[in-house]
Design an enzyme around this catalytic site. Structure first.
Site, mmCIF file in Angstrom:
data_model
loop_
_atom_site.group_PDB
_atom_site.id
_atom_site.type_symbol
_atom_site.label_atom_id
_atom_site.label_comp_id
_atom_site.label_asym_id
_atom_site.label_seq_id
_atom_site.Cartn_x
_atom_site.Cartn_y
_atom_site.Cartn_z
ATOM 1 N N HIS A 149 104.094 99.744 13.374
ATOM 2 C CA HIS A 149 102.873 100.147 14.081
ATOM 3 C C HIS A 149 101.612 99.681 13.359
ATOM 4 O O HIS A 149 101.618 99.323 12.175
ATOM 5 C CB HIS A 149 102.836 101.663 14.227
ATOM 6 C CG HIS A 149 102.801 102.388 12.896
ATOM 7 N ND1 HIS A 149 101.641 102.505 12.141
ATOM 8 C CD2 HIS A 149 103.765 103.015 12.195
ATOM 9 C CE1 HIS A 149 101.899 103.181 11.035
ATOM 10 N NE2 HIS A 149 103.183 103.500 11.039
ATOM 11 N N GLU A 174 109.693 108.088 12.026
ATOM 12 C CA GLU A 174 109.625 107.819 10.597
ATOM 13 C C GLU A 174 110.419 108.854 9.807
ATOM 14 O O GLU A 174 110.770 109.928 10.308
ATOM 15 C CB GLU A 174 108.149 107.804 10.150
ATOM 16 C CG GLU A 174 107.917 107.459 8.689
ATOM 17 C CD GLU A 174 108.478 106.103 8.264
ATOM 18 O OE1 GLU A 174 109.718 105.956 8.267
ATOM 19 O OE2 GLU A 174 107.680 105.220 7.916
#
Length: 217
Positions: free
Chosen positions: A17, A90
């Site tokens: 990202h 994550e």
């Protein structure tokens, strides 16, 4: 690789990202849902324009907004829908989430030395979770398909190690991904994968993220 997959010419693009405010502050993000900042949104648009050249056929993302919004930048250019898989989020950072690298070193020196957040996931747990999600997605990809996966630095690096079958003692030899950079894996004739590009999209620079004791160095 699962036993049901027919070898082909699949490609897998693992895309981290764009930048967040916590990246700039070197704060451990983990599963905390931190959005992209203005720079991160610009990074996503720039990277998406480059990634269209790979002619992606499918898009997959972590549902955390920093990854989902990064993927959407490519969806806007390709018209492809974005699927989300929670197994791509994550690493759970436990009590480290929201702390800076300096705070982690000061308060948790023993745990920081082995990069194991108290109350969080181990590297092996993350590798298995993310690697299994990638395998699952590849099973649904046609033999000539190109899958772009927008996720997170530690999650992608560890999932990549799992997918390549690397032993855990070698995982630290693979560097992290910078914001909005990507790695490319190409399918071999035996149905396995080889790493053909890593941390593409930038000149060498420090990697700021949740990906080990070298963070911010």
């Amino acid at each position: 690789m699962t036993e049901t997959r027919t070898p082909g010419k699949r490609r897998l693009v693992l895309w981290r990202h764009g930048q967040t405010a916590w990246n700039l502050e070197n704060r451990f993000q983990g599963k905390t849902d931190v959005p992209l900042d203005d720079t991160g949104r610009s990074q996503a648009r720039r990277a998406a324009a480059l990634l269209t050249a790979l002619r992606p056929t499918a898009l997959l993302a972590s549902p955390l907004q920093r990854a989902a919004d990064t993927a959407q930048a490519l969806a806007d250019l390709t018209g492809l829908p974005v699927r989300h898989d929670r197994d791509l989020i994550e690493r759970d950072g436990g009590v480290w989430e929201g702390l800076t690298g300096a705070e982690i070193r000061e308060r948790y020196p023993a745990e920081q030395a082995v990069w194991q957040p108290p109350g969080g996931e181990t590297s092996a747990q993350v590798a298995k979770r993310v690697g299994t999600a990638l395998d699952r997605a590849l099973d649904d990809l046609p033999p000539a398909g190109v899958l772009v996966v927008a996720s997170h630095g530690a999650a992608l690096r560890l999932g990549l190690c799992h997918l390549l079958g690397l032993p855990e003692e070698t995982w630290e030899r693979l560097g992290g991904l910078s914001n909005c950079c990507w790695s490319v894996l190409s399918e071999r004739r035996d149905g396995g994968f080889r790493l053909t590009e890593h941390n593409a999209g930038t000149l060498p620079e420090p990697v700021l993220g949740d990906d080990g004791p070298a963070v911010g160095r």
